[in-house]
Enzyme design. Structure first.
Site, PDB file in Angstrom:
ATOM      1  N   LYS A   1      -1.967  -8.137  10.069  1.00  0.00           N
ATOM      2  CA  LYS A   1      -3.173  -7.373  10.398  1.00  0.00           C
ATOM      3  C   LYS A   1      -4.044  -8.242  11.307  1.00  0.00           C
ATOM      4  O   LYS A   1      -4.876  -9.004  10.820  1.00  0.00           O
ATOM      5  CB  LYS A   1      -3.960  -7.025   9.140  1.00  0.00           C
ATOM      6  CG  LYS A   1      -3.282  -6.067   8.200  1.00  0.00           C
ATOM      7  CD  LYS A   1      -4.217  -5.812   7.024  1.00  0.00           C
ATOM      8  CE  LYS A   1      -3.635  -4.866   6.017  1.00  0.00           C
ATOM      9  NZ  LYS A   1      -4.570  -4.670   4.886  1.00  0.00           N
TER      10      LYS A   1
ATOM     11  N   ASP B   1      -2.757 -11.086   6.308  1.00  0.00           N
ATOM     12  CA  ASP B   1      -3.996 -10.393   6.663  1.00  0.00           C
ATOM     13  C   ASP B   1      -5.083 -11.401   7.015  1.00  0.00           C
ATOM     14  O   ASP B   1      -5.275 -11.705   8.175  1.00  0.00           O
ATOM     15  CB  ASP B   1      -4.423  -9.352   5.622  1.00  0.00           C
ATOM     16  CG  ASP B   1      -4.365  -9.843   4.196  1.00  0.00           C
ATOM     17  OD1 ASP B   1      -4.486 -11.058   3.955  1.00  0.00           O
ATOM     18  OD2 ASP B   1      -4.220  -9.005   3.303  1.00  0.00           O
TER      19      ASP B   1
ATOM     20  N   GLY C   1       5.033 -10.195  -3.575  1.00  0.00           N
ATOM     21  CA  GLY C   1       5.128  -9.251  -2.473  1.00  0.00           C
ATOM     22  C   GLY C   1       6.326  -9.426  -1.574  1.00  0.00           C
ATOM     23  O   GLY C   1       6.871  -8.457  -1.053  1.00  0.00           O
TER      24      GLY C   1
END
Length: 184
Positions: free
Chosen positions: A135, A107, A48
């Protein structure tokens, strides 16, 4: 790839390419401020972080070195399992180094927490974290993100390195994936 190429799959745009560039520049300025006289080792978390790492590295105006680590805690799921498995380890020793972990997204914080512990045990001098996205509502453990692009809602997002089942990584922006795509 543009949002128009996958319009049927994207519910909403979270970040445009221009907004991402601003976040990357903010991250780079913070790193430069903290490391004006050293050569930090940027460690990208595969897969990612490829886009974020490339853009941050090009934006920096200080000497750097880079390395890559691949860990897995997702599989084909949309949520982290919390069980971290090293898929590709580092090539460069961390001992005595100023290390910056480069993430696409934080996250739950579980994988990042594991990485921080792991890198600390390898005797890095300092360990900082740079992430394009965080997040806050999804955090399960308290981890510090030293250089942050953006806080976002707890939606399932894709693009700019973020994927679902290896797709959508090459979107130039970040968008919310329609639940109908991953709930079938």
């Amino acid at each position: 790839m543009e949002f128009s190429d996958v319009a049927d799959d994207i519910e909403s745009v979270v970040l445009t390419p221009e907004q991402i560039a601003e976040g990357v520049a903010r991250i780079a300025r913070g790193i430069e401020k903290d490391f004006p006289h050293s050569t930090p080792l940027l460690i990208g978390v595969l897969k990612g972080a490829v886009m974020v790492m490339a853009d941050v590295a090009r934006e920096l105006h200080i000497p750097i070195e880079i390395d890559w680590m691949a860990v897995s805690s997702y599989g084909q799921s949309t949520q982290s399992s919390g069980v971290v498995r090293i898929v590709k380890d580092l090539d460069i020793s961390l001992e005595g180094r100023d290390v910056i972990i480069v993430e696409d997204i934080v996250d739950s914080g579980l994988t990042l927490s594991w990485l921080l512990e792991n890198f600390s045990s390898r005797q890095a001098a300092t360990i900082k974290v740079a992430a394009l996205l965080r997040k806050p509502d999804a955090m399960k453990v308290d981890v510090t993100v030293d250089y942050l692009g953006f806080d976002i809602a707890n939606d399932f997002v894709v693009g700019f390195g973020l994927d679902y089942a290896e797709s959508y990584r090459n979107l130039r922006g970040v968008g919310v994936l329609k639940p109908s795509v991953y709930s079938t």
